[in-house]
Design an enzyme around this catalytic site. Structure first.
Site, mmCIF file in Angstrom:
data_model
loop_
_atom_site.group_PDB
_atom_site.id
_atom_site.type_symbol
_atom_site.label_atom_id
_atom_site.label_comp_id
_atom_site.label_asym_id
_atom_site.label_seq_id
_atom_site.Cartn_x
_atom_site.Cartn_y
_atom_site.Cartn_z
ATOM 1 N N ASP A 101 -8.851 -0.317 5.504
ATOM 2 C CA ASP A 101 -8.745 0.968 6.208
ATOM 3 C C ASP A 101 -8.340 2.125 5.293
ATOM 4 O OD1 ASP A 101 -6.224 -0.387 5.933
ATOM 5 O OD2 ASP A 101 -5.346 1.174 7.186
ATOM 6 N N THR A 104 -0.590 1.834 6.819
ATOM 7 C CA THR A 104 -0.564 0.617 6.013
ATOM 8 C C THR A 104 -0.510 -0.565 6.964
ATOM 9 O OG1 THR A 104 0.684 -0.691 4.408
ATOM 10 C CG2 THR A 104 1.969 0.810 5.777
ATOM 11 N N THR A 164 0.857 -1.195 0.000
ATOM 12 C CA THR A 164 0.000 0.000 0.000
ATOM 13 C C THR A 164 0.889 1.240 0.000
ATOM 14 O OG1 THR A 164 -1.814 -1.058 1.162
ATOM 15 C CG2 THR A 164 -1.598 1.314 1.488
HETATM 16 N N1 ASP Z 1 -4.179 -1.536 4.815
HETATM 17 C C1 ASP Z 1 -4.420 -2.171 3.550
HETATM 18 C C2 ASP Z 1 -5.762 -2.853 3.589
HETATM 19 O O1 ASP Z 1 -6.063 -3.478 4.582
HETATM 20 C C3 ASP Z 1 -3.366 -3.142 3.183
HETATM 21 C C4 ASP Z 1 -1.954 -2.703 3.444
HETATM 22 O O2 ASP Z 1 -1.728 -1.601 3.869
HETATM 23 O O3 ASP Z 1 -1.019 -3.484 3.240
HETATM 24 O O4 ASP Z 1 -6.466 -2.825 2.616
#
Ligand code: ASP
Length: 321
Positions: A218, A238, A187
């Site tokens: 999120d 993230t 992300t």
């Molecule tokens: N936070 C992101 C989600 O849950 C994924 C990530 O940040 O790696 O969609």
């Protein structure tokens, strides 16, 4: 002359830009020298894009958007091109952006055809009465706004496809492990303060590998993955999104700074610890209203970088640097 004088900020402030490209099991022994160099070059390029805007007196908001464009186009990151796949083999993208001046915000979830989801989030903020739009409605709004459309194959990389195949074949005993650290890193996010002292934050992602139909993490949730408030700070997160939503991570960090007077580092570390206690790993980047800044993560590594008016840019990958 008068106009030029008026447009000059009363108290010019040093600008700063902090970025992330995802947190996860990013360890030295799993990285090739080529990939290490590629990631550092990509982070540097993104920092340069945002720094050019800020050094020129541009807004934090424009800098965040310009920075994230670079990362969305880079297949190394789980945003735009290079996004992870859903369980059904689709790329469904989430993004959000927030302006610290007035706490206006825009977000999109589950979009499938916009090259730069961060710009669609900004269009929702700037050109609709809403904060968040999802799926087909958001796709339609994107076309109406004249944003660049791409075929879904634009987002696909073989690496992410293979990641999905490993996910589908995984030991079902792991099915409850939402943190799935191997399956979601990448992300992207940016936070900035501009010469006028205004803050902005943005986040863009493909979500998590193997996510179910309609799942939203999120990243597009204002207060969870993204928050900006000139009275406190700007945050992009993230990590294991379900836990970041439950903790309200980005808003919680700003609230601690605003009401407890904590530094960005203190607030970020505290909220990261609380989120990990729930079961969610990941990381955050923060810039405060006074230009102070932090990154904090509880994974092996986090792709990250910082540039500022008064210091040399830095990029880092692993936890020990
Ligand atoms: N936070 C992101 C989600 O849950 C994924 C990530 O940040 O790696 O969609």
């Amino acid at each position: 002359m008068a106009a030029a004088f008026l447009s000059t900020p009363a108290m010019a402030q040093d600008w700063r830009l902090v970025i992330h490209g995802g947190a996860g099991t990013i360890a030295r022994d799993r990285m090739t020298p080529e990939r290490d160099a590629e990631i550092r070059a990509a982070l540097t390029q993104a920092l340069e894009a945002g720094s050019a805007v800020l050094a020129d007196g541009g807004s934090a908001l424009d800098a965040v958007e310009a920075t994230i464009h670079v990362l969305e186009d880079d297949p190394n990151f789980n945003a735009g091109r290079g996004a992870v796949f859903t369980a059904e083999g689709r790329n469904e993208l989430d993004a959000s952006i927030m302006d610290g001046r007035d706490r206006r915000a825009g977000a999109v979830a589950g979009v499938t055809a916009t090259r730069h989801p961060i710009s669609l989030a900004r269009a929702v903020m700037d050109h609709s009465p809403h904060v968040m739009m999802a799926s087909e409605g958001a796709n339609l709004f994107s076309r109406e706004q004249g944003l660049e459309q791409v075929d879904p194959s634009w987002f696909r990389t073989d690496e992410r496809w293979e990641q999905l195949q490993r996910w589908l074949a995984r030991d079902r005993a792991d099915a409850s492990d939402l943190s799935g650290a191997d399956y979601k890193y990448g992300t992207v996010g940016a936070v900035a303060i501009d010469m006028e002292g205004n803050l902005a934050a943005g986040t863009s992602t493909g979500g998590t590998t193997g996510k179910l139909y309609g799942r939203v993490g999120d990243s597009p949730i204002i207060g969870a993955g993204t928050y900006a408030d000139n009275r406190a700070c700007a945050v992009s997160a993230t990590g294991a999104g379900e836990f970041y939503i439950r903790e309200g991570v980005a808003h919680e960090i700003c609230a601690r700074i605003r009401f407890l007077g904590e530094t960005p580092q203190q607030a970020a570390d505290f909220v990261q610890t609380e989120t990990l206690a729930l079961g969610g790993d990941g990381g955050v980047i923060v810039v405060g209203a006074d230009g102070s800044w932090a990154w904090s993560f509880n994974t092996a590594g986090m792709y990250r970088g910082m540039a500022a008016a008064d210091s040399a840019p830095q990029v880092a990958i692993y936890g020990d640097e």
